[in-house]
Scaffold this active site. Structure first.
Site, mmCIF file in Angstrom:
data_model
loop_
_atom_site.group_PDB
_atom_site.id
_atom_site.type_symbol
_atom_site.label_atom_id
_atom_site.label_comp_id
_atom_site.label_asym_id
_atom_site.label_seq_id
_atom_site.Cartn_x
_atom_site.Cartn_y
_atom_site.Cartn_z
ATOM 1 N N GLU A 300 0.760 -1.149 0.183
ATOM 2 C CA GLU A 300 0.024 0.000 -0.010
ATOM 3 C C GLU A 300 1.000 1.343 0.206
ATOM 4 O O GLU A 300 1.150 1.987 1.140
ATOM 5 C CB GLU A 300 -0.877 0.034 1.062
ATOM 6 N N GLU A 392 -6.198 -7.470 -1.089
ATOM 7 C CA GLU A 392 -6.386 -7.330 0.409
ATOM 8 C C GLU A 392 -7.803 -6.495 0.382
ATOM 9 O O GLU A 392 -7.902 -5.433 -0.280
ATOM 10 C CB GLU A 392 -5.433 -6.562 1.095
HETATM 11 C C1 IDC Z 1 -3.398 -3.852 10.319
HETATM 12 C C2 IDC Z 1 -3.450 -5.247 11.007
HETATM 13 C C3 IDC Z 1 -3.256 -4.869 12.426
HETATM 14 C C4 IDC Z 1 -2.082 -4.068 12.521
HETATM 15 C C5 IDC Z 1 -1.858 -3.053 11.625
HETATM 16 C C6 IDC Z 1 -0.347 -2.404 11.635
HETATM 17 O O1 IDC Z 1 -4.794 -5.620 10.896
HETATM 18 O O2 IDC Z 1 -3.403 -5.889 13.276
HETATM 19 O O3 IDC Z 1 -1.720 -3.779 13.899
HETATM 20 O O4 IDC Z 1 -1.908 -3.573 10.486
HETATM 21 O O5 IDC Z 1 0.371 -3.337 11.201
HETATM 22 C C7 IDC Z 1 -4.261 -2.331 5.574
HETATM 23 C C8 IDC Z 1 -2.887 -2.845 5.598
HETATM 24 C C9 IDC Z 1 -2.965 -3.898 6.829
HETATM 25 C C10 IDC Z 1 -3.638 -3.443 7.894
HETATM 26 C C11 IDC Z 1 -5.071 -3.253 7.319
HETATM 27 C C12 IDC Z 1 -6.076 -2.914 8.663
HETATM 28 O O6 IDC Z 1 -2.461 -3.441 4.293
HETATM 29 O O7 IDC Z 1 -1.322 -3.975 7.129
HETATM 30 O O8 IDC Z 1 -3.638 -4.394 8.937
HETATM 31 N N1 IDC Z 1 -5.390 -2.559 6.469
HETATM 32 O O9 IDC Z 1 -5.736 -1.794 9.290
HETATM 33 N N2 IDC Z 1 -4.650 -1.355 4.714
HETATM 34 C C13 IDC Z 1 -5.967 -0.861 4.716
HETATM 35 C C14 IDC Z 1 -6.288 -1.590 6.167
#
Ligand code: IDC
Length: 474
Positions: A300, A392
Site C-alpha cells: 500500500e 487485500e
Molecule cells: C493492520 C492489522 C493490524 C496491525 C496493523 C499495523 O490488521 O493488526 O496492527 O495493520 O501493522 C491495511 C494494511 C494492513 C492493515 C489493514 C487493517 O495493508 O497491514 O492491517 N489495512 O488496518 N490497509 C488498509 C487496512
C-alpha cells in the site's frame, strides 16, 4: 457510307501471366472441398467505342467439376461500368465486378467452357482487367491442388489432470484486463491473506492450510511479509525462507501463492527499493519454475505520487522477470492501493501513465465498512481499462477492526464476482480484531476445522469462498 461499331482492339487474355498469384489465392481461398483441384482460364474480348463497349468473357474450368460458379474481376479504370449483362447475374461494387452463374450454365465439367458478356460504359480509358477469379481461385491457365486439409492442431494445453485451482488453471497470464488461466480464459481467484508472518506464524501450518484448501476451497494464499514492524528488514534470510516454505505449502495443496512485499509505513516504496530488489531476486530465482506464484511488489504505497510508484515498479519488475519471465506481477497504487481515490485522484493517472511492462496487474484494496459507493464506482470504471487484483480487503473498517458490514461486503463481492476480479481477504488469522477470520486462540489450539473456530467475518468469508469456481478448460 455507313458505320458499324468495329472492334477498336481485340484483347486476348489467358491468365497464365499472373501465375505468381496462384499459390496465394489457393492458400487463402480454399474451395469448399479443400481437396478439390481448382484452375481456370479466362479470355476477355472487347468491342470498344467512345464511351461504350461490349465485353465477351469466355470462362474455362480447368479444375474438378463445379455445379455453380462466381467469376470475379476488377476494372482497372474507375470510370468503367457494367451497364447490362447476360448469361450471368452481374454485380458491380466500386471497381469490383462479379458474375454468378445462372441455372443453365452453372455446371462446368473439367475442361468445359461457357461464355458470358455485358455492355459497358467508360469515361477516362477502357483497359481490360488483368486478373480473374473463378470461385475464389485466380485463373492462371493451370491447375493447383491444395495440400490436404490439415487436422485441427492438438490443443496446445492438455486438459488438466487434477482438480485443484493450480492443477486446472496452471500458469496464469494477464489477457486484456483479465487474469487468465493456461487456456487463455478469464478466471477469478478467491482466497485469504495471512496476517503479518512475524506475528502469526502459528496460524500457517499443514493443518490450517489443509482446512483452507479443502474446507474453504480457497484458490489462493496471500503471504503477507511485512517489511517493517519487526518484519523482513530485521532478518531478510529468515523471512525469505518463511515465504518460500509457504509457497511450497500452497503449491502442495493446489493453491496459488501471492507473495506480498507488505510495505505500509513508510508509504514511499522507494524507501525499501534495495530490499525489494534483493528479496524479489531471491524468491523469483527460487520459485521460477512453479506455476502457482504471483508477485505483489508493494502493498500500500501512501503519501507518494503515482509516478514514484511507477518508477519503483519499473525497477523491481525487471529483477523478477530476469528469473521468472512469465509470472503475473501486481503493482500497488496510490493512496493505500485505492487507485488514487483516497488521495482525491482516480485511475486516470494510471491509464494515462501505465507501468511499461507486460503481464502486470494493478492493486485495489478496500475495507467494506469504510469504502463505499464512490470506491465501487471507480473500480467499475477502471475495470474496463486496467487489469485489477484486490490483493487485500476487509469486511470491516480500514482499521482492521469493528463489525462486519454485510451490506457493503455483499455489494463489493458481488461486483468483484461480476467483473471477475480476484481477491484475498484480510486475514486468515486469530488476531483480536474484527477482520480476522479465526477466533482468538484458534492458532495456538492447532485445530482449524469447521465453523466453531470462525468469527463473524470468517464465517461470512468461508461461505463466499467455498462456492464452486468457474474455471474454463477450453
Ligand atoms: C493492520 C492489522 C493490524 C496491525 C496493523 C499495523 O490488521 O493488526 O496492527 O495493520 O501493522 C491495511 C494494511 C494492513 C492493515 C489493514 C487493517 O495493508 O497491514 O492491517 N489495512 O488496518 N490497509 C488498509 C487496512
Amino acid at each position: 457510307m455507313f458505320s458499324i461499331p468495329r472492334p477498336s482492339r481485340r484483347h486476348l487474355l489467358v491468365g497464365g501471366a499472373v501465375g505468381a498469384l496462384a499459390l496465394a489465392a489457393t492458400a487463402v481461398l480454399p474451395s469448399p472441398d479443400a481437396m478439390a483441384a481448382t484452375g481456370c482460364a479466362v479470355t476477355y474480348t472487347t468491342n470498344s467505342w467512345p464511351g461504350g463497349f461490349t465485353a465477351t468473357v469466355a470462362v474455362k474450368n480447368l479444375g474438378d467439376p463445379v455445379s455453380n460458379w462466381t467469376l470475379g474481376f476488377t476494372f482497372p479504370d474507375g470510370g468503367q461500368r457494367v451497364v447490362q449483362g447476360w448469361s450471368a447475374t452481374w454485380q458491380q461494387s466500386g471497381s469490383s465486378v462479379t458474375a454468378r452463374s445462372v441455372d443453365y450454365n452453372g455446371a462446368l465439367g473439367t475442361g468445359a467452357s461457357t461464355t458470358v458478356g455485358f455492355n459497358g460504359s467508360w469515361t477516362g480509358s477502357n483497359p481490360s482487367p488483368t486478373s480473374f477469379t473463378l470461385n475464389g481461385t485466380v485463373c492462371t491457365g493451370g491447375t493447383s491442388t491444395p495440400p490436404p486439409s490439415t487436422p485441427p492442431p492438438p490443443p496446445t494445453t492438455p486438459p488438466p489432470t487434477g482438480t485443484t485451482p493450480v492443477a486446472i488453471n496452471g500458469q496464469l497470464q494477464v489477457c486484456g484486463v483479465n487474469l487468465c488461466n493456461q487456456y487463455g480464459r478469464p478466471i477469478q481467484l478467491r482466497g485469504m491473506s495471512t496476517h503479518g508472518l512475524q506475528w502469526f506464524a502459528n496460524c500457517y501450518t499443514d493443518t490450517s492450510l489443509n482446512v483452507l484448501a479443502n474446507e474453504w476451497q480457497s484458490d489462493l494464499l496471500r503471504i503477507s511479509m511485512y517489511v517493517q514492524e519487526q518484519g523482513y528488514e530485521t532478518n531478510p534470510a529468515a523471512f525469505t525462507a518463511q515465504v518460500n516454505t509457504l509457497v511450497d505449502k500452497a503449491e502442495a495443496r493446489g493453491m496459488y501463492a501471492l507473495i506480498d512485499f507488505h510495505t505500509l509505513t513508510p508509504g514511499d516504496p522507494m524507501y525499501n527499493l534495495d530490499r525489494a530488489k534483493t528479496f524479489f531476486a531471491n524468491v523469483s530465482a527460487r520459485n521460477a519454475a512453479k506455476k502457482n506464484v504471483i508477485y505483489e511488489i508493494t502493498n500500500e504505497p501512501n503519501g507518494v505520487s503515482w509516478s514514484t510508484i511507477r518508477n519503483y515498479a519499473e525497477q523491481v519488475i525487471p529483477v523478477i522477470r530476469a528469473n521468472d519471465p512469465d509470472a503475473v506481477i501486481i503493482v500497488g497504487t496510490r493512496g493505500w492501493s485505492s487507485l488514487g481515490v483516497s488521495d482525491g485522484s482516480n485511475s486516470d493517472e494510471i491509464v494515462n501513465n501505465p507501468v511499461r511492462a507486460q503481464n502486470i496487474m494493478y492493486t485495489f484494496h478496500f475495507y467494506a465498512a469504510s469504502h463505499q459507493d464512490n470506491y465501487r464506482n471507480e473500480v467499475q470504471r477502471a475495470a474496463s481499462r486496467l487489469p485489477l487484483f484486490v490483493t487485500e480487503f476487509g469486511t470491516v473498517t480500514y482499521t482492521g477492526d469493528g463489525a462486519v458490514d454485510t451490506a457493503s461486503s455483499n455489494a463489493w463481492l458481488d461486483l468483484l464476482d461480476r467483473l471477475k476480479i480476484s481477491y484475498a481477504n484480510w486475514t486468515f488469522s486469530d488476531a483480536p480484531e474484527g477482520s480476522a477470520a479465526l477466533r482468538p486462540g484458534t492458532c495456538a489450539s492447532g485445530s482449524f476445522s469447521g465453523t466453531s473456530v470462525l468469527t463473524q467475518s470468517g464465517a461470512y468469508m468461508r461461505d463466499r469462498i467455498r462456492t464452486p469456481d468457474n474455471f474454463p478448460t477450453s
